[in-house]
Design a protein around this motif. Structure first.
Motif, PDB file in Angstrom:
ATOM      1  N   LEU A 142       0.827  -1.207   0.000  1.00 38.72           N
ATOM      2  CA  LEU A 142       0.000   0.000   0.000  1.00 38.72           C
ATOM      3  C   LEU A 142       0.863   1.260   0.000  1.00 38.72           C
ATOM      4  CD1 LEU A 142      -2.902  -0.915   2.467  1.00 38.72           C
ATOM      5  CD2 LEU A 142      -2.934  -0.935  -0.036  1.00 38.72           C
ATOM      6  N   ASP A 143       1.965   1.207   0.716  1.00 35.55           N
ATOM      7  CA  ASP A 143       2.878   2.364   0.727  1.00 35.55           C
ATOM      8  C   ASP A 143       3.385   2.676  -0.679  1.00 35.55           C
ATOM      9  OD1 ASP A 143       3.019   3.306   3.413  1.00 35.55           O
ATOM     10  OD2 ASP A 143       4.170   1.542   3.956  1.00 35.55           O
ATOM     11  N   GLU A 144       3.808   1.652  -1.395  1.00 40.92           N
ATOM     12  CA  GLU A 144       4.342   1.857  -2.744  1.00 40.92           C
ATOM     13  C   GLU A 144       3.255   2.372  -3.701  1.00 40.92           C
ATOM     14  OE1 GLU A 144       7.289   1.887  -4.014  1.00 40.92           O
ATOM     15  OE2 GLU A 144       8.303   1.320  -2.152  1.00 40.92           O
ATOM     16  N   ILE A 145       2.064   1.839  -3.568  1.00 35.43           N
ATOM     17  CA  ILE A 145       0.970   2.318  -4.415  1.00 35.43           C
ATOM     18  C   ILE A 145       0.650   3.774  -4.083  1.00 35.43           C
ATOM     19  CG2 ILE A 145      -1.467   2.013  -5.008  1.00 35.43           C
ATOM     20  CD1 ILE A 145      -1.103  -0.979  -4.480  1.00 35.43           C
ATOM     21  N   SER A 146       0.667   4.097  -2.801  1.00 36.39           N
ATOM     22  CA  SER A 146       0.408   5.478  -2.385  1.00 36.39           C
ATOM     23  C   SER A 146       1.488   6.416  -2.911  1.00 36.39           C
ATOM     24  CB  SER A 146       0.348   5.558  -0.855  1.00 36.39           C
ATOM     25  OG  SER A 146       0.182   6.888  -0.413  1.00 36.39           O
ATOM     26  N   ASN A 147       2.741   5.970  -2.855  1.00 36.74           N
ATOM     27  CA  ASN A 147       3.848   6.812  -3.333  1.00 36.74           C
ATOM     28  C   ASN A 147       3.752   7.090  -4.825  1.00 36.74           C
ATOM     29  OD1 ASN A 147       4.912   6.862  -0.754  1.00 36.74           O
ATOM     30  ND2 ASN A 147       6.331   5.169  -1.105  1.00 36.74           N
ATOM     31  N   ALA A 148       3.139   6.188  -5.575  1.00 38.10           N
ATOM     32  CA  ALA A 148       2.992   6.388  -7.022  1.00 38.10           C
ATOM     33  C   ALA A 148       1.951   7.439  -7.358  1.00 38.10           C
ATOM     34  CB  ALA A 148       2.613   5.063  -7.689  1.00 38.10           C
ATOM     35  N   ARG A 149       1.123   7.764  -6.407  1.00 37.19           N
ATOM     36  CA  ARG A 149       0.080   8.790  -6.534  1.00 37.19           C
ATOM     37  C   ARG A 149      -0.773   8.568  -7.780  1.00 37.19           C
ATOM     38  NH1 ARG A 149       0.730  12.295  -2.494  1.00 37.19           N
ATOM     39  NH2 ARG A 149       2.790  12.369  -1.476  1.00 37.19           N
ATOM     40  N   LYS A 150      -1.082   9.647  -8.493  1.00 37.28           N
ATOM     41  CA  LYS A 150      -1.999   9.559  -9.628  1.00 37.28           C
ATOM     42  C   LYS A 150      -1.415   8.774 -10.805  1.00 37.28           C
ATOM     43  CE  LYS A 150      -4.546  13.811  -8.590  1.00 37.28           C
ATOM     44  NZ  LYS A 150      -4.956  15.150  -9.089  1.00 37.28           N
ATOM     45  N   LYS A 151      -0.101   8.712 -10.861  1.00 35.22           N
ATOM     46  CA  LYS A 151       0.550   7.979 -11.957  1.00 35.22           C
ATOM     47  C   LYS A 151       0.248   6.492 -11.878  1.00 35.22           C
ATOM     48  CE  LYS A 151       5.143   6.853 -13.765  1.00 35.22           C
ATOM     49  NZ  LYS A 151       6.605   6.999 -13.550  1.00 35.22           N
ATOM     50  N   GLY A 152       0.154   5.958 -10.680  1.00 31.24           N
ATOM     51  CA  GLY A 152      -0.093   4.543 -10.496  1.00 31.24           C
ATOM     52  C   GLY A 152       1.165   3.710 -10.646  1.00 31.24           C
ATOM     53  N   VAL A 153       1.027   2.420 -10.353  1.00 34.62           N
ATOM     54  CA  VAL A 153       2.155   1.507 -10.412  1.00 34.62           C
ATOM     55  C   VAL A 153       1.642   0.132 -10.841  1.00 34.62           C
ATOM     56  CG1 VAL A 153       1.913   0.890  -7.967  1.00 34.62           C
ATOM     57  CG2 VAL A 153       4.136   0.613  -9.096  1.00 34.62           C
ATOM     58  N   THR A 154       2.452  -0.620 -11.554  1.00 32.17           N
ATOM     59  CA  THR A 154       2.038  -1.945 -12.033  1.00 32.17           C
ATOM     60  C   THR A 154       2.414  -3.020 -11.022  1.00 32.17           C
ATOM     61  OG1 THR A 154       4.098  -2.422 -13.184  1.00 32.17           O
ATOM     62  CG2 THR A 154       2.399  -1.203 -14.416  1.00 32.17           C
TER      63      THR A 154
ATOM     64  N   ILE B 114      -7.560  -0.859  -3.181  1.00 34.31           N
ATOM     65  CA  ILE B 114      -6.788  -0.515  -4.374  1.00 34.31           C
ATOM     66  C   ILE B 114      -7.764  -0.259  -5.516  1.00 34.31           C
ATOM     67  CG2 ILE B 114      -5.084  -1.372  -6.047  1.00 34.31           C
ATOM     68  CD1 ILE B 114      -3.988  -3.149  -3.746  1.00 34.31           C
ATOM     69  N   LYS B 115      -7.423   0.694  -6.370  1.00 29.95           N
ATOM     70  CA  LYS B 115      -8.249   0.994  -7.540  1.00 29.95           C
ATOM     71  C   LYS B 115      -7.405   0.893  -8.803  1.00 29.95           C
ATOM     72  CE  LYS B 115     -12.109   1.796  -5.419  1.00 29.95           C
ATOM     73  NZ  LYS B 115     -13.295   0.959  -5.661  1.00 29.95           N
ATOM     74  N   LEU B 116      -8.061   0.667  -9.943  1.00 32.50           N
ATOM     75  CA  LEU B 116      -7.370   0.628 -11.232  1.00 32.50           C
ATOM     76  C   LEU B 116      -7.223   2.032 -11.796  1.00 32.50           C
ATOM     77  CD1 LEU B 116      -9.036  -2.463 -12.962  1.00 32.50           C
ATOM     78  CD2 LEU B 116      -6.777  -2.340 -11.894  1.00 32.50           C
ATOM     79  N   HIS B 117      -6.044   2.323 -12.281  1.00 37.88           N
ATOM     80  CA  HIS B 117      -5.783   3.601 -12.952  1.00 37.88           C
ATOM     81  C   HIS B 117      -6.608   3.666 -14.228  1.00 37.88           C
ATOM     82  CE1 HIS B 117      -3.503   6.724 -15.093  1.00 37.88           C
ATOM     83  NE2 HIS B 117      -3.066   7.100 -13.889  1.00 37.88           N
ATOM     84  N   LYS B 118      -7.020   4.847 -14.602  1.00 33.25           N
ATOM     85  CA  LYS B 118      -7.863   5.011 -15.798  1.00 33.25           C
ATOM     86  C   LYS B 118      -7.159   4.525 -17.069  1.00 33.25           C
ATOM     87  CE  LYS B 118      -6.571   9.923 -16.284  1.00 33.25           C
ATOM     88  NZ  LYS B 118      -5.710   9.776 -17.443  1.00 33.25           N
ATOM     89  N   ASP B 119      -5.837   4.518 -17.061  1.00 35.53           N
ATOM     90  CA  ASP B 119      -5.078   4.050 -18.227  1.00 35.53           C
ATOM     91  C   ASP B 119      -4.629   2.593 -18.080  1.00 35.53           C
ATOM     92  OD1 ASP B 119      -5.269   6.569 -19.412  1.00 35.53           O
ATOM     93  OD2 ASP B 119      -3.467   7.281 -18.390  1.00 35.53           O
ATOM     94  N   SER B 120      -5.197   1.896 -17.096  1.00 31.05           N
ATOM     95  CA  SER B 120      -4.804   0.509 -16.873  1.00 31.05           C
ATOM     96  C   SER B 120      -5.213  -0.371 -18.047  1.00 31.05           C
ATOM     97  CB  SER B 120      -5.474  -0.014 -15.597  1.00 31.05           C
ATOM     98  OG  SER B 120      -5.011  -1.282 -15.266  1.00 31.05           O
ATOM     99  N   LYS B 121      -4.355  -1.349 -18.377  1.00 32.44           N
ATOM    100  CA  LYS B 121      -4.622  -2.263 -19.483  1.00 32.44           C
ATOM    101  C   LYS B 121      -4.864  -3.662 -18.941  1.00 32.44           C
ATOM    102  CE  LYS B 121      -1.599   0.407 -22.550  1.00 32.44           C
ATOM    103  NZ  LYS B 121      -0.370   0.366 -23.394  1.00 32.44           N
ATOM    104  N   GLU B 122      -5.593  -4.435 -19.725  1.00 32.40           N
ATOM    105  CA  GLU B 122      -5.940  -5.793 -19.306  1.00 32.40           C
ATOM    106  C   GLU B 122      -4.701  -6.629 -18.998  1.00 32.40           C
ATOM    107  OE1 GLU B 122      -8.774  -7.454 -18.823  1.00 32.40           O
ATOM    108  OE2 GLU B 122     -10.148  -5.787 -19.220  1.00 32.40           O
ATOM    109  N   ASP B 123      -3.646  -6.448 -19.776  1.00 27.74           N
ATOM    110  CA  ASP B 123      -2.452  -7.272 -19.599  1.00 27.74           C
ATOM    111  C   ASP B 123      -1.389  -6.603 -18.734  1.00 27.74           C
ATOM    112  OD1 ASP B 123      -1.864  -5.291 -21.369  1.00 27.74           O
ATOM    113  OD2 ASP B 123      -0.725  -6.564 -22.765  1.00 27.74           O
ATOM    114  N   ASP B 124      -1.698  -5.419 -18.208  1.00 29.01           N
ATOM    115  CA  ASP B 124      -0.709  -4.705 -17.399  1.00 29.01           C
ATOM    116  C   ASP B 124      -1.445  -3.739 -16.467  1.00 29.01           C
ATOM    117  OD1 ASP B 124       1.772  -4.033 -16.444  1.00 29.01           O
ATOM    118  OD2 ASP B 124       2.127  -2.499 -17.981  1.00 29.01           O
ATOM    119  N   LEU B 125      -2.003  -4.263 -15.368  1.00 28.52           N
ATOM    120  CA  LEU B 125      -2.814  -3.456 -14.465  1.00 28.52           C
ATOM    121  C   LEU B 125      -1.973  -2.357 -13.810  1.00 28.52           C
ATOM    122  CD1 LEU B 125      -4.890  -6.233 -12.640  1.00 28.52           C
ATOM    123  CD2 LEU B 125      -5.479  -4.944 -14.701  1.00 28.52           C
ATOM    124  N   ARG B 126      -2.490  -1.133 -13.868  1.00 28.47           N
ATOM    125  CA  ARG B 126      -1.827  -0.012 -13.197  1.00 28.47           C
ATOM    126  C   ARG B 126      -2.716   0.393 -12.024  1.00 28.47           C
ATOM    127  NH1 ARG B 126       2.384   3.229 -13.847  1.00 28.47           N
ATOM    128  NH2 ARG B 126       2.966   2.062 -15.709  1.00 28.47           N
TER     129      ARG B 126
END
Length: 363
Positions: free
Chosen positions: A41-53, A81-93
């Motif tokens: 959760l810390d790492e996801i939070s640190n990624a902020r709006k950009k998101g992380v895979t 956790i939520k999916l980034h708007k630019d998340s892809k089926e084969d690479d969840l952000r």
């Protein structure tokens, strides 16, 4: 009391979903702890709006891709956790959800989770036995005592941290608002029954330079209280009376201007509460103020707080003593009144955790 308790307006679909959350609660609980404790959760939070895979999380944290994946998927299901708007089926952000934020940052949530893990989790398995027998059947996972209070000083360091962190988090936050109420009238001698680690006694001595406090508690607890009082510089103003309040031979000392019980009576059954208050009644005068500070589940601001208290009752059932709970206002008030007291004041929503401060005097 909340409308939620009277009305069943949830849709069948949502009700079934809530039932599945309950069915998988042990797994989701440990998944949430893993997401928090393993730094995901810390790492996801640190990624902020950009998101992380998921792969980026795996690389940064050194956790196998598979492990991160299953935890993240459960996190999505829990809303942590939520999916980034630019998340892809084969690479969840991934981005942090509101539930995840509270799992990470909310002190009440963290205190409750640690308490559930270190104190309650194993013992909860013995709940049905505890309910049938009226004894804390799950306590054996912590130690060989008849109640948890006899063994507090013998818990492991981690268990002590979680137990006292839970205990102090709630009541301590009410102290700043409670002190002016208690000392609105002169108090030269105060008895703190169930004084635990002396936090209230020390707070009183800091607030009022003239008060002397006697802590009445089990011997193991008074030893800790005396040590803390000395460390705070109040050895001359804080003393202790080691005893078991439930022992039939125990008599409370006389001479108190005020008697204080903070988050103490919920450690006893209604019958035991009446018995304790009967002993206090014998030692009290018509001018003695008896203060009870308790989190009453039907006097909370929010449903989440009431839910936490209802769950805490099951800790008493399985672990603490087998016969006490977090009470409703009327049932606790009645148990005190039949010991010969009359309610004079009721201050509800004291402190950020909505405690109730009740003042009684003898009839």
């Amino acid at each position: 009391m909340f409308d939620f308790y009277y009305q069943d307006q949830i849709s069948a679909t949502d009700a079934k979903f809530e039932a599945q959350k309950i069915a998988f609660a042990p797994l989701s609980f440990h998944a949430a702890k893993a997401l928090r404790d393993m730094g995901i959760l810390d790492e996801i939070s640190n990624a902020r709006k950009k998101g992380v895979t998921v792969s980026e999380l795996s690389q940064k944290l050194g956790i196998p891709l598979y492990g991160v994946g299953v935890l993240v998927e459960m996190g999505l299901g829990m809303g942590a956790i939520k999916l980034h708007k630019d998340s892809k089926e084969d690479d969840l952000r991934l981005t942090l959800g509101k539930v995840g934020f509270f799992l990470m940052k909310d002190q009440m949530t963290q205190v409750n989770m640690d308490f559930s893990e270190d104190i309650c989790y194993l013992g909860a398995e013995d709940m049905q036995q505890a309910i049938r027998e009226g004894k804390p059947a799950g306590l054996k996972h912590l130690g060989n005592w008849s109640t948890v209070y006899q063994g507090l000083s013998q818990l492991t360091d981690q268990q002590k941290k979680s137990w006292f962190g839970f205990d102090h988090f709630y009541s301590d936050l009410a102290f700043p608002e409670a002190l002016p109420i208690v000392f609105a009238s002169p108090v030269g001698r105060l008895f703190d029954i169930g004084g635990n680690t002396a936090k209230w006694a020390i707070a009183c001595c800091k607030y009022n330079p003239d008060v002397h406090v006697s802590i009445i508690d089990l011997p193991g607890q008074t030893a800790v209280a005396e040590k803390n009082a000395r460390a705070a510089g109040f050895e001359g103003r804080i003393d202790s009376v080691p005893c078991n309040v439930l022992d039939e031979t125990t008599e409370f000392p006389k001479g108190a201007d005020a008697v204080w019980m903070s988050q103490f009576l919920d450690c006893f059954s209604l019958e035991e509460i009446t018995g304790i208050l009967t002993k206090i009644h014998t030692a009290a005068t018509p001018e003695t103020d008896v203060y009870v500070l308790e989190p009453l589940w039907d006097k909370q601001r929010f449903e989440a707080a009431a839910y936490s208290l209802q769950a805490t009752s099951l800790y008493f059932t399985c672990i603490a003593n087998g016969n006490s709970k977090m009470y409703r206002f009327e049932e606790l008030k009645h148990a005190v009144e039949i010991a010969g007291f009359e309610l004079k004041e009721a201050h509800h929503t004291v402190g950020p955790n909505s405690y109730s401060l009740l003042r009684f005097r003898t009839k």
